[in-house]
Design a protein around this motif. Sequence first.
Motif, PDB file in Angstrom:
ATOM      1  N   LYS A   1      -3.158  40.146  19.298  1.00 10.97           N
ATOM      2  CA  LYS A   1      -2.193  41.076  19.899  1.00 10.97           C
ATOM      3  C   LYS A   1      -2.833  42.434  20.163  1.00 10.97           C
ATOM      4  O   LYS A   1      -2.586  43.050  21.196  1.00 10.97           O
ATOM      5  CB  LYS A   1      -0.977  41.233  19.002  1.00 10.97           C
ATOM      6  N   ASP A   2      -3.661  42.900  19.226  1.00 11.32           N
ATOM      7  CA  ASP A   2      -4.341  44.187  19.421  1.00 11.32           C
ATOM      8  C   ASP A   2      -5.268  44.133  20.634  1.00 11.32           C
ATOM      9  O   ASP A   2      -5.343  45.087  21.412  1.00 11.32           O
ATOM     10  CB  ASP A   2      -5.131  44.580  18.174  1.00 11.32           C
ATOM     11  N   GLY A   3      -5.973  43.019  20.796  1.00  6.95           N
ATOM     12  CA  GLY A   3      -6.842  42.859  21.964  1.00  6.95           C
ATOM     13  C   GLY A   3      -6.042  42.862  23.257  1.00  6.95           C
ATOM     14  O   GLY A   3      -6.437  43.486  24.241  1.00  6.95           O
ATOM     15  N   ALA A   4      -4.909  42.175  23.257  1.00  2.15           N
ATOM     16  CA  ALA A   4      -4.053  42.141  24.447  1.00  2.15           C
ATOM     17  C   ALA A   4      -3.522  43.530  24.771  1.00  2.15           C
ATOM     18  O   ALA A   4      -3.476  43.936  25.933  1.00  2.15           O
ATOM     19  CB  ALA A   4      -2.893  41.172  24.232  1.00  2.15           C
ATOM     20  N   ARG A   5      -3.126  44.261  23.736  1.00  3.50           N
ATOM     21  CA  ARG A   5      -2.640  45.635  23.959  1.00  3.50           C
ATOM     22  C   ARG A   5      -3.731  46.500  24.599  1.00  3.50           C
ATOM     23  O   ARG A   5      -3.456  47.276  25.512  1.00  3.50           O
ATOM     24  CB  ARG A   5      -2.197  46.258  22.640  1.00  3.50           C
ATOM     25  N   LEU A   6      -4.954  46.361  24.117  1.00  6.02           N
ATOM     26  CA  LEU A   6      -6.051  47.165  24.639  1.00  6.02           C
ATOM     27  C   LEU A   6      -6.290  46.881  26.120  1.00  6.02           C
ATOM     28  O   LEU A   6      -6.345  47.810  26.928  1.00  6.02           O
ATOM     29  CB  LEU A   6      -7.332  46.906  23.844  1.00  6.02           C
ATOM     30  N   VAL A   7      -6.427  45.605  26.503  1.00  7.66           N
ATOM     31  CA  VAL A   7      -6.709  45.315  27.909  1.00  7.66           C
ATOM     32  C   VAL A   7      -5.505  45.598  28.799  1.00  7.66           C
ATOM     33  O   VAL A   7      -5.673  45.914  29.971  1.00  7.66           O
ATOM     34  CB  VAL A   7      -7.248  43.886  28.138  1.00  7.66           C
ATOM     35  N   ASN A   8      -4.289  45.526  28.252  1.00  4.21           N
ATOM     36  CA  ASN A   8      -3.113  45.926  29.031  1.00  4.21           C
ATOM     37  C   ASN A   8      -3.138  47.425  29.292  1.00  4.21           C
ATOM     38  O   ASN A   8      -2.876  47.883  30.400  1.00  4.21           O
ATOM     39  CB  ASN A   8      -1.816  45.565  28.297  1.00  4.21           C
ATOM     40  N   ARG A   9      -3.463  48.191  28.258  1.00  7.89           N
ATOM     41  CA  ARG A   9      -3.442  49.648  28.353  1.00  7.89           C
ATOM     42  C   ARG A   9      -4.549  50.173  29.267  1.00  7.89           C
ATOM     43  O   ARG A   9      -4.332  51.075  30.069  1.00  7.89           O
ATOM     44  CB  ARG A   9      -3.574  50.253  26.949  1.00  7.89           C
ATOM     45  N   THR A  10      -5.747  49.597  29.179  1.00 10.31           N
ATOM     46  CA  THR A  10      -6.888  50.117  29.944  1.00 10.31           C
ATOM     47  C   THR A  10      -6.994  49.514  31.338  1.00 10.31           C
ATOM     48  O   THR A  10      -7.759  50.010  32.161  1.00 10.31           O
ATOM     49  CB  THR A  10      -8.208  49.819  29.211  1.00 10.31           C
TER      50      THR A  10
ATOM     51  N   ARG B   1      -8.055  43.859  31.736  1.00  8.09           N
ATOM     52  CA  ARG B   1      -7.756  42.459  32.054  1.00  8.09           C
ATOM     53  C   ARG B   1      -7.826  42.223  33.555  1.00  8.09           C
ATOM     54  O   ARG B   1      -8.448  41.266  34.017  1.00  8.09           O
ATOM     55  CB  ARG B   1      -6.386  42.090  31.520  1.00  8.09           C
ATOM     56  N   VAL B   2      -7.195  43.086  34.319  1.00  5.56           N
ATOM     57  CA  VAL B   2      -7.170  42.920  35.780  1.00  5.56           C
ATOM     58  C   VAL B   2      -8.579  43.059  36.346  1.00  5.56           C
ATOM     59  O   VAL B   2      -9.014  42.229  37.155  1.00  5.56           O
ATOM     60  CB  VAL B   2      -6.199  43.927  36.424  1.00  5.56           C
ATOM     61  N   THR B   3      -9.310  44.057  35.913  1.00  2.00           N
ATOM     62  CA  THR B   3     -10.685  44.265  36.379  1.00  2.00           C
ATOM     63  C   THR B   3     -11.562  43.071  36.035  1.00  2.00           C
ATOM     64  O   THR B   3     -12.319  42.580  36.872  1.00  2.00           O
ATOM     65  CB  THR B   3     -11.269  45.546  35.742  1.00  2.00           C
ATOM     66  N   GLN B   4     -11.444  42.594  34.797  1.00  2.00           N
ATOM     67  CA  GLN B   4     -12.256  41.468  34.362  1.00  2.00           C
ATOM     68  C   GLN B   4     -11.878  40.186  35.103  1.00  2.00           C
ATOM     69  O   GLN B   4     -12.754  39.412  35.503  1.00  2.00           O
ATOM     70  CB  GLN B   4     -12.119  41.275  32.847  1.00  2.00           C
TER      71      GLN B   4
ATOM     72  N   TYR C   1     -20.491  35.736  32.609  1.00  6.24           N
ATOM     73  CA  TYR C   1     -20.721  36.801  31.626  1.00  6.24           C
ATOM     74  C   TYR C   1     -22.001  37.594  31.909  1.00  6.24           C
ATOM     75  O   TYR C   1     -22.023  38.816  31.765  1.00  6.24           O
ATOM     76  CB  TYR C   1     -20.768  36.188  30.226  1.00  6.24           C
ATOM     77  N   THR C   2     -23.053  36.913  32.336  1.00  7.34           N
ATOM     78  CA  THR C   2     -24.341  37.584  32.547  1.00  7.34           C
ATOM     79  C   THR C   2     -24.572  38.016  33.995  1.00  7.34           C
ATOM     80  O   THR C   2     -25.654  38.516  34.321  1.00  7.34           O
ATOM     81  CB  THR C   2     -25.511  36.670  32.106  1.00  7.34           C
TER      82      THR C   2
ATOM     83  N   PRO D   1     -17.494  42.683  27.462  1.00  9.21           N
ATOM     84  CA  PRO D   1     -18.224  43.141  26.276  1.00  9.21           C
ATOM     85  C   PRO D   1     -18.878  41.992  25.516  1.00  9.21           C
ATOM     86  O   PRO D   1     -19.838  42.196  24.791  1.00  9.21           O
ATOM     87  CB  PRO D   1     -17.157  43.816  25.423  1.00  9.21           C
ATOM     88  N   ASP D   2     -18.356  40.763  25.694  1.00  3.39           N
ATOM     89  CA  ASP D   2     -18.898  39.606  24.998  1.00  3.39           C
ATOM     90  C   ASP D   2     -18.457  38.340  25.724  1.00  3.39           C
ATOM     91  O   ASP D   2     -17.558  38.363  26.571  1.00  3.39           O
ATOM     92  CB  ASP D   2     -18.459  39.573  23.533  1.00  3.39           C
ATOM     93  N   LEU D   3     -19.102  37.228  25.384  1.00  2.00           N
ATOM     94  CA  LEU D   3     -18.818  35.956  26.042  1.00  2.00           C
ATOM     95  C   LEU D   3     -17.396  35.476  25.771  1.00  2.00           C
ATOM     96  O   LEU D   3     -16.760  34.890  26.650  1.00  2.00           O
ATOM     97  CB  LEU D   3     -19.838  34.901  25.600  1.00  2.00           C
ATOM     98  N   SER D   4     -16.874  35.738  24.579  1.00  4.11           N
ATOM     99  CA  SER D   4     -15.512  35.271  24.272  1.00  4.11           C
ATOM    100  C   SER D   4     -14.471  35.956  25.159  1.00  4.11           C
ATOM    101  O   SER D   4     -13.491  35.331  25.570  1.00  4.11           O
ATOM    102  CB  SER D   4     -15.180  35.474  22.794  1.00  4.11           C
ATOM    103  N   THR D   5     -14.693  37.202  25.503  1.00  2.47           N
ATOM    104  CA  THR D   5     -13.779  37.900  26.417  1.00  2.47           C
ATOM    105  C   THR D   5     -13.857  37.286  27.811  1.00  2.47           C
ATOM    106  O   THR D   5     -12.845  37.096  28.483  1.00  2.47           O
ATOM    107  CB  THR D   5     -14.106  39.404  26.475  1.00  2.47           C
TER     108      THR D   5
END
Length: 131
Positions: free
Chosen positions: A27-36, A39-42, A64-65, A72-76
């Motif tokens: 949830k914290d990760g989702a909040r971060l990409v929603n706020r910044t 998610r859309v950019t990525q 990723y590469t 920031p990482d492959l999992s994202t």
Amino acid sequence: MRKDIQNTDDLPRYPAGAPHRDDEASKDGARLVNRTGGRVTQCDFALAVVKAAGVRGVRANDVYTAPDSPFPDLSTCRARLSDLKKQGKIGKKGERTEGNSGVRVNLWVAAEYLPKPDNDDSSPDLFDKAA
């Protein structure tokens, strides 16, 4: 309303907000990409790389590469590919190839390269006729 089912403004339901699991880290990760807006950019970046790969497809690690990758990482990166799949914009090609760790991985292709469902209407349907 119960706190555990409340839909807060900082965590809108998918597809308006980032998908997440039912744990605080997700949830914290989702909040971060929603706020910044990350998610859309990525997602936009990943979709462009997948489309550029055409019918041959592309591995998550290649997205990723890719030059100027915003991940920031492959999992994202994998999370955004899953997001795009849920949106119907990409899908698994149906082939796997050797990954960097020696495990065979999926290839992703843009939706226009996915196999079309068999909708051949040339043969009659026996069940739409009156008995």
